[in-house]
Design an enzyme around this catalytic site. Structure first.
Site, mmCIF file in Angstrom:
data_model
loop_
_atom_site.group_PDB
_atom_site.id
_atom_site.type_symbol
_atom_site.label_atom_id
_atom_site.label_comp_id
_atom_site.label_asym_id
_atom_site.label_seq_id
_atom_site.Cartn_x
_atom_site.Cartn_y
_atom_site.Cartn_z
ATOM 1 N N ASP A 116 0.848 -1.234 -0.061
ATOM 2 C CA ASP A 116 -0.050 0.132 0.137
ATOM 3 C C ASP A 116 1.007 1.111 -0.049
ATOM 4 O O ASP A 116 2.116 1.224 0.106
ATOM 5 C CB ASP A 116 -0.936 -0.021 1.275
ATOM 6 C CG ASP A 116 -2.477 0.443 0.887
ATOM 7 O OD1 ASP A 116 -2.196 1.730 0.217
ATOM 8 O OD2 ASP A 116 -3.298 0.100 1.288
ATOM 9 N N PHE A 121 -0.234 1.058 -6.403
ATOM 10 C CA PHE A 121 -0.462 -0.237 -7.486
ATOM 11 C C PHE A 121 -0.920 0.364 -8.653
ATOM 12 O O PHE A 121 -0.949 -0.619 -9.701
ATOM 13 C CB PHE A 121 -1.580 -1.020 -6.624
ATOM 14 C CG PHE A 121 -2.895 -0.295 -6.167
ATOM 15 C CD1 PHE A 121 -3.529 0.844 -6.818
ATOM 16 C CD2 PHE A 121 -3.407 -0.505 -4.895
ATOM 17 C CE1 PHE A 121 -4.446 1.507 -6.464
ATOM 18 C CE2 PHE A 121 -4.548 0.207 -4.424
ATOM 19 C CZ PHE A 121 -5.109 1.381 -5.042
ATOM 20 N N HIS A 154 -13.761 -1.364 -6.241
ATOM 21 C CA HIS A 154 -14.648 -0.633 -6.366
ATOM 22 C C HIS A 154 -14.569 1.006 -6.166
ATOM 23 O O HIS A 154 -15.494 1.801 -6.429
ATOM 24 C CB HIS A 154 -15.939 -1.106 -5.168
ATOM 25 C CG HIS A 154 -15.529 -0.483 -3.722
ATOM 26 N ND1 HIS A 154 -16.481 -0.662 -2.856
ATOM 27 C CD2 HIS A 154 -14.456 -0.307 -3.232
ATOM 28 C CE1 HIS A 154 -16.130 -0.358 -1.922
ATOM 29 N NE2 HIS A 154 -14.877 -0.336 -2.008
ATOM 30 N N GLY A 170 4.393 1.716 -1.997
ATOM 31 C CA GLY A 170 3.990 1.958 -3.537
ATOM 32 C C GLY A 170 2.637 2.395 -4.146
ATOM 33 O O GLY A 170 1.766 2.087 -3.142
#
Length: 364
Positions: A230, A256, A273, A254
């Site tokens: 994350d 994603f 979502h 980092g």
């Protein structure tokens, strides 16, 4: 011509009398209109129940009812509330079976309200506070902006994306993130109980926050090594130290959207979502690039069912419409995302507990 029709005869206006059948039809039509008006008015006032849930969660009223019936006078004294105002709130919640008035002014917590207690195994007290935080409500009140522009209403309300707003308003941000973390813990427990994971290899928790899900996975599957991925400031507060063996996990900071550590299994819970389709494809492509041969990408998220039946995913989808660029998706929409990223669905497991389905995918 209407039911009461008129005709002229030799200069006089005569009215025809409606038949009994016509009078009955008119009465039935008016009854249907009244029923519709009553239903829609009640629906428009539905937000009041959520407001009442918020204040009793804020005050911790359910905790004070843990040992049995209590008079509202004593409750008001304990939480520094106005007695009559608190009574009126509890009286409304009693209509939903959350509490019950057993005697004049005396309330007891019902089974339906048990998870309002902070010590409940599946407490949603903090989750309710997150779902009803004023920023979310204000965005919902400006939903028209999202419908006419396609942009999150929250951007219109605050002039910036939701998470930027929370960053500059840390009290509201903490309430929201803590509550969402509570929901995540509940769903993580369901995931670990229901999902089939390999006995060995590396599992990467994509956007895993403080690592609640990964911690549960590693506690249950002792042959796995875990990677918590994350943003750096998020994983700085991770919980993986609760696992006795520090050799079984690694944290990597980092984005994603840039790249992901290599892994045999990627787990993505409550992440996709939040994002629109192109951004979701970026995340999934990075999973595909780092995926070991024979590996799996496992998505734990809501799937919107077809048809007109009520479902929690359809409610949350409108919340997402007002606050972020993402949405809840149908099975077909997940199939399209995965295919665009070079993946295909292997199995889908609907929820037996909670609200999230498990989608397992592999490389094309």
């Amino acid at each position: 011509m209407g039911i009461f029709s008129g005709r002229r005869s030799q200069g006089a206006l005569h009215y025809s009398t409606p038949s009994p059948g016509m009078r009955q039809a008119l009465a039935e039509e008016m009854a249907k209109d009244r029923e519709s008006a009553s239903f829609l008015t009640a629906e428009a006032n539905g937000y009041i129940y959520a407001c009442c849930l918020r204040v009793v969660a804020q005050l911790g009223v359910a905790d004070l009812l843990a040992d049995g019936p209590v008079h509202v006078r004593h409750l008001a004294e304990r939480v520094s509330a106005d007695e009559l105002a608190l009574y009126r709130v509890l009286r409304l919640l009693a209509t939903r079976g959350i509490v019950r008035e057993t005697d004049s002014g005396v309330f007891v917590l019902m089974e339906r309200g048990a998870s309002l207690r902070s010590d409940s195994k599946f407490s949603v007290r903090e989750g309710i506070l997150a779902a009803t935080t004023p920023a979310i409500y204000r965005a919902g009140g400006e939903l028209l902006h999202a419908l006419t522009t396609g942009e999150p209403a929250v951007n219109h309300v605050f002039g910036e994306p939701l998470f930027d707003y929370f960053a500059s308003h840390p009290t509201e941000g903490a309430e929201f993130h803590t509550g969402m973390g509570q929901y995540s813990v509940i769903e993580s427990a369901n995931f670990v109980r229901e999902c089939r994971l390999p006995e060995t290899g590396t599992v990467v928790d994509v956007g895993g926050g403080q690592g609640s899900l990964l911690l549960m996975i590693l506690q249950r599957h002792r042959g796995l090594h875990g990677v918590l991925f994350d943003l750096p400031h998020v994983i700085a507060h991770h919980r993986l130290g609760e696992l006795e063996d520090s050799n079984r996990w690694t944290t990597v900071g980092g984005s994603f959207f840039d790249s992901l550590p290599a892994g045999d299994t990627y787990v993505i819970q409550y992440v996709l979502h939040n994002w629109d389709d192109p951004r979701c494809v970026e995340i999934l492509r990075n999973c595909r690039r780092g995926l070991a041969p024979g590996g799996r990408v496992i998505i734990h998220d809501m799937i919107v069912p077809p048809g007109n039946e009520p479902d929690q995913s359809k409610v949350l989808d409108i919340v997402m419409l007002s606050i972020v660029t993402g949405r809840e998706r149908t099975q077909h929409e997940f199939e399209q995302l995965l295919h665009a990223a070079g993946l295909r669905i292997v199995t889908i497991t609907p929820p037996t507990l909670g609200a999230l389905s498990t989608i397992e995918a592999e490389a094309l």
